[in-house]
Design a protein around this motif. Sequence first.
Motif, PDB file in Angstrom:
ATOM      1  N   GLN A 174       0.720  -1.161  -0.100  1.00 24.22           N
ATOM      2  CA  GLN A 174      -0.124   0.241  -0.030  1.00 24.22           C
ATOM      3  C   GLN A 174       0.859   1.366  -0.010  1.00 24.22           C
ATOM      4  O   GLN A 174       2.018   1.269   0.888  1.00 24.22           O
ATOM      5  CB  GLN A 174      -0.874   0.001   1.496  1.00 24.22           C
ATOM      6  N   PRO A 175       0.288   2.102  -0.399  1.00 28.21           N
ATOM      7  CA  PRO A 175       1.509   3.216  -0.784  1.00 28.21           C
ATOM      8  C   PRO A 175       1.437   4.403   0.753  1.00 28.21           C
ATOM      9  O   PRO A 175       1.001   5.403   0.471  1.00 28.21           O
ATOM     10  CB  PRO A 175       0.761   4.211  -1.649  1.00 28.21           C
ATOM     11  N   VAL A 176       2.227   3.884   1.187  1.00 27.21           N
ATOM     12  CA  VAL A 176       2.489   4.378   2.880  1.00 27.21           C
ATOM     13  C   VAL A 176       3.977   4.729   3.132  1.00 27.21           C
ATOM     14  O   VAL A 176       4.587   3.791   2.799  1.00 27.21           O
ATOM     15  CB  VAL A 176       1.485   3.323   3.873  1.00 27.21           C
ATOM     16  N   MET A 177       4.776   5.093   3.053  1.00 25.12           N
ATOM     17  CA  MET A 177       6.139   6.132   4.195  1.00 25.12           C
ATOM     18  C   MET A 177       6.315   6.176   5.377  1.00 25.12           C
ATOM     19  O   MET A 177       5.198   6.875   5.790  1.00 25.12           O
ATOM     20  CB  MET A 177       6.476   7.125   3.198  1.00 25.12           C
ATOM     21  N   LYS A 178       6.953   5.760   6.151  1.00 22.69           N
ATOM     22  CA  LYS A 178       6.395   5.360   7.654  1.00 22.69           C
ATOM     23  C   LYS A 178       8.188   6.312   8.166  1.00 22.69           C
ATOM     24  O   LYS A 178       9.125   5.336   7.010  1.00 22.69           O
ATOM     25  CB  LYS A 178       6.308   4.232   8.337  1.00 22.69           C
ATOM     26  N   LEU A 179       8.110   6.976   9.316  1.00 20.58           N
ATOM     27  CA  LEU A 179       9.143   7.529   9.301  1.00 20.58           C
ATOM     28  C   LEU A 179       9.686   7.499  10.860  1.00 20.58           C
ATOM     29  O   LEU A 179       8.170   7.606  11.619  1.00 20.58           O
ATOM     30  CB  LEU A 179       9.748   9.133   8.606  1.00 20.58           C
ATOM     31  N   SER A 180      10.768   6.425  11.050  1.00 15.03           N
ATOM     32  CA  SER A 180      10.646   6.752  12.067  1.00 15.03           C
ATOM     33  C   SER A 180      12.082   7.657  13.517  1.00 15.03           C
ATOM     34  O   SER A 180      13.056   7.530  12.852  1.00 15.03           O
ATOM     35  CB  SER A 180      11.264   5.083  13.931  1.00 15.03           C
ATOM     36  N   LEU A 181      11.702   9.057  13.705  1.00 15.99           N
ATOM     37  CA  LEU A 181      12.878   9.601  14.145  1.00 15.99           C
ATOM     38  C   LEU A 181      13.295   9.622  15.278  1.00 15.99           C
ATOM     39  O   LEU A 181      12.981   9.032  16.301  1.00 15.99           O
ATOM     40  CB  LEU A 181      11.763  11.286  13.983  1.00 15.99           C
ATOM     41  N   PRO A 182      14.302  10.496  15.677  1.00 14.32           N
ATOM     42  CA  PRO A 182      14.785  11.042  16.836  1.00 14.32           C
ATOM     43  C   PRO A 182      13.461  10.937  17.973  1.00 14.32           C
ATOM     44  O   PRO A 182      12.626  11.702  17.361  1.00 14.32           O
ATOM     45  CB  PRO A 182      15.598  12.216  17.188  1.00 14.32           C
ATOM     46  N   ASN A 183      13.857  10.847  19.344  1.00 15.36           N
ATOM     47  CA  ASN A 183      12.700  11.654  20.781  1.00 15.36           C
ATOM     48  C   ASN A 183      11.384  10.345  20.259  1.00 15.36           C
ATOM     49  O   ASN A 183      10.000  11.559  20.431  1.00 15.36           O
ATOM     50  CB  ASN A 183      12.167  12.783  20.688  1.00 15.36           C
ATOM     51  N   SER A 184      11.485   9.937  19.461  1.00 14.17           N
ATOM     52  CA  SER A 184       9.974   8.770  19.726  1.00 14.17           C
ATOM     53  C   SER A 184       9.268   9.608  18.825  1.00 14.17           C
ATOM     54  O   SER A 184       8.326   8.877  18.618  1.00 14.17           O
ATOM     55  CB  SER A 184       9.931   7.777  21.006  1.00 14.17           C
ATOM     56  N   TYR A 189       2.954   8.658   6.526  1.00 16.19           N
ATOM     57  CA  TYR A 189       2.331   9.653   5.269  1.00 16.19           C
ATOM     58  C   TYR A 189       1.674   8.297   4.630  1.00 16.19           C
ATOM     59  O   TYR A 189       2.081   7.781   3.469  1.00 16.19           O
ATOM     60  CB  TYR A 189       3.687  10.208   3.682  1.00 16.19           C
ATOM     61  N   ASP A 190       0.836   8.775   3.976  1.00 15.28           N
ATOM     62  CA  ASP A 190      -0.307   8.286   2.716  1.00 15.28           C
ATOM     63  C   ASP A 190      -0.084   8.660   1.082  1.00 15.28           C
ATOM     64  O   ASP A 190       0.408   9.818   1.053  1.00 15.28           O
ATOM     65  CB  ASP A 190      -1.371   8.274   2.829  1.00 15.28           C
ATOM     66  N   LEU A 191      -0.040   8.346   0.326  1.00 16.34           N
ATOM     67  CA  LEU A 191       0.702   8.368  -0.935  1.00 16.34           C
ATOM     68  C   LEU A 191      -0.029   8.260  -1.834  1.00 16.34           C
ATOM     69  O   LEU A 191       0.555   8.260  -3.100  1.00 16.34           O
ATOM     70  CB  LEU A 191       2.682   7.875  -1.226  1.00 16.34           C
ATOM     71  N   THR A 192      -1.685   8.276  -1.728  1.00 11.75           N
ATOM     72  CA  THR A 192      -2.199   8.128  -2.313  1.00 11.75           C
ATOM     73  C   THR A 192      -2.735   9.910  -3.002  1.00 11.75           C
ATOM     74  O   THR A 192      -3.505  10.342  -1.947  1.00 11.75           O
ATOM     75  CB  THR A 192      -3.485   7.537  -1.998  1.00 11.75           C
ATOM     76  N   CYS A 193      -3.100   9.434  -4.646  1.00  9.96           N
ATOM     77  CA  CYS A 193      -3.612  10.817  -4.737  1.00  9.96           C
ATOM     78  C   CYS A 193      -5.061  10.957  -4.435  1.00  9.96           C
ATOM     79  O   CYS A 193      -5.628  10.199  -4.670  1.00  9.96           O
ATOM     80  CB  CYS A 193      -2.802  10.965  -6.446  1.00  9.96           C
ATOM     81  N   LEU A 197      -7.336   8.567  -7.203  1.00  9.54           N
ATOM     82  CA  LEU A 197      -7.443   7.263  -5.871  1.00  9.54           C
ATOM     83  C   LEU A 197      -6.395   6.413  -5.604  1.00  9.54           C
ATOM     84  O   LEU A 197      -6.831   5.292  -6.052  1.00  9.54           O
ATOM     85  CB  LEU A 197      -8.210   7.531  -4.947  1.00  9.54           C
ATOM     86  N   ASP A 198      -5.293   6.597  -6.620  1.00 10.05           N
ATOM     87  CA  ASP A 198      -4.701   6.209  -6.982  1.00 10.05           C
ATOM     88  C   ASP A 198      -2.314   6.078  -6.207  1.00 10.05           C
ATOM     89  O   ASP A 198      -2.474   7.437  -5.906  1.00 10.05           O
ATOM     90  CB  ASP A 198      -3.700   5.733  -8.870  1.00 10.05           C
ATOM     91  N   THR A 199      -1.719   5.110  -6.423  1.00 15.97           N
ATOM     92  CA  THR A 199      -0.753   5.923  -5.487  1.00 15.97           C
ATOM     93  C   THR A 199      -0.149   7.090  -6.874  1.00 15.97           C
ATOM     94  O   THR A 199      -0.223   7.087  -8.125  1.00 15.97           O
ATOM     95  CB  THR A 199       0.350   4.984  -6.414  1.00 15.97           C
ATOM     96  N   VAL A 200       0.521   8.139  -6.168  1.00 16.73           N
ATOM     97  CA  VAL A 200       0.783   9.115  -6.681  1.00 16.73           C
ATOM     98  C   VAL A 200       1.651   9.047  -7.786  1.00 16.73           C
ATOM     99  O   VAL A 200       3.183   8.139  -7.848  1.00 16.73           O
ATOM    100  CB  VAL A 200       1.506  10.437  -5.894  1.00 16.73           C
ATOM    101  N   PHE A 201       1.342   9.946  -8.944  1.00 16.05           N
ATOM    102  CA  PHE A 201       2.713   9.675 -10.329  1.00 16.05           C
ATOM    103  C   PHE A 201       3.150  10.810 -10.611  1.00 16.05           C
ATOM    104  O   PHE A 201       2.347  11.256 -10.963  1.00 16.05           O
ATOM    105  CB  PHE A 201       2.059   8.748 -11.453  1.00 16.05           C
ATOM    106  N   ASN A 202       4.669  11.199 -11.208  1.00 18.86           N
ATOM    107  CA  ASN A 202       4.990  12.422 -10.508  1.00 18.86           C
ATOM    108  C   ASN A 202       4.858  13.455  -9.724  1.00 18.86           C
ATOM    109  O   ASN A 202       3.849  14.545 -10.533  1.00 18.86           O
ATOM    110  CB  ASN A 202       4.738  13.442 -12.223  1.00 18.86           C
ATOM    111  N   PRO A 203       4.496  12.670  -8.655  1.00 24.25           N
ATOM    112  CA  PRO A 203       3.619  13.784  -7.757  1.00 24.25           C
ATOM    113  C   PRO A 203       4.572  15.232  -7.097  1.00 24.25           C
ATOM    114  O   PRO A 203       5.579  15.612  -7.083  1.00 24.25           O
ATOM    115  CB  PRO A 203       4.007  12.802  -6.074  1.00 24.25           C
ATOM    116  N   TYR A 204       3.199  16.240  -6.842  1.00 23.46           N
ATOM    117  CA  TYR A 204       3.804  17.836  -6.136  1.00 23.46           C
ATOM    118  C   TYR A 204       2.762  17.233  -5.306  1.00 23.46           C
ATOM    119  O   TYR A 204       2.077  17.211  -5.114  1.00 23.46           O
ATOM    120  CB  TYR A 204       3.569  18.836  -7.778  1.00 23.46           C
ATOM    121  N   ALA A 205       3.716  18.101  -4.632  1.00 18.97           N
ATOM    122  CA  ALA A 205       3.727  18.914  -2.953  1.00 18.97           C
ATOM    123  C   ALA A 205       2.739  20.568  -2.487  1.00 18.97           C
ATOM    124  O   ALA A 205       4.007  21.331  -3.343  1.00 18.97           O
ATOM    125  CB  ALA A 205       4.423  18.459  -2.085  1.00 18.97           C
TER     126      ALA A 205
END
Length: 298
Positions: A174-184, A189-193, A197-205
């Motif tokens: 599934q289009p999800v990115m998970k980050l585990s950073l310092p300080n717990s 981040y959901d990467l669905t447009c 309603l599909d995984t982002v392609f050539n994405p822009y924020a």
Amino acid sequence: MILPKLSKMGIIRGATLSLYINANLALFVDFEACDQMFFSELMKEASDIAGCFSSRARHLLHLHVARGMQRYVLRVRQCFKNDQQAMLEEGRMLIEYVTMNATAIRKILKKYDKVHGSVNGKNFKSKMRAEHIELLQSPWLIELGAFYLNFNGIDNGESIESSGHFSCDFNPSQPVMKLSLPNSIKLEYDLTCAICLDTVFNPYALNCGHLFCKLCACSAASVLMFEGLKAASPDSKCPICREAGGYANAVHMLELDLLLKRRFKDYWKERMNAERAEMVKQAKEFWESQTKFMIGYY
């Protein structure tokens, strides 16, 4: 070509501000004046930190996805110097930089509300999001996560961990990115447009932080693909939050696009062909209409 060592100025200034507040809160009698001074200084501090993080992350990632002559020069340099490790170290320092400052700001606001018995600190967080200086919501943090995964992709890994403090995982199911950073701190981040309603392609924020495919964003802004999002009207609104004016400074997520290209090769190729076909169609219709207008058909 590689960025110099990241200055600790932003972190030191944040800590200094915290000490200043703790030492002087008891001296304030006029709470309204206190609020104005405190939040004005904190907004400036947060804005400077966000600007520093964005500019350094942009520079670093530009080097990684360099093209043309610059890419050739970097390849030649790698024969004599291991720039990749230096870039990874710079990326790690940027992540620690933004995490430490985000944590410091959160603690400062919590302390302020506790001392004053108010909710002004909590409300200030909402203002930071509205001003797009909420550090952990920056699209450049997603780009740095994709940057690490792209380096790790050379070894066919699905996740990467650095110094036991930072880890990044991309779920291929599934289009999800998970980050585990310092300080717990854990972010997802959901990467669905939200449009196709599909995984982002050539994405822009967009400025508001919402992710869209370029084709979908152009359609929402009523501009043609070859014109680009910079051609969007200032009145064009984000399809999700309805914020206006978020297209002109949209961030092209090149590292994220590279990650999707490597992990979903067939899907990425299919979407690329579809986008090119749509761009050719739009360009053809546009120039046909321009030609008819010039010769007096309209």
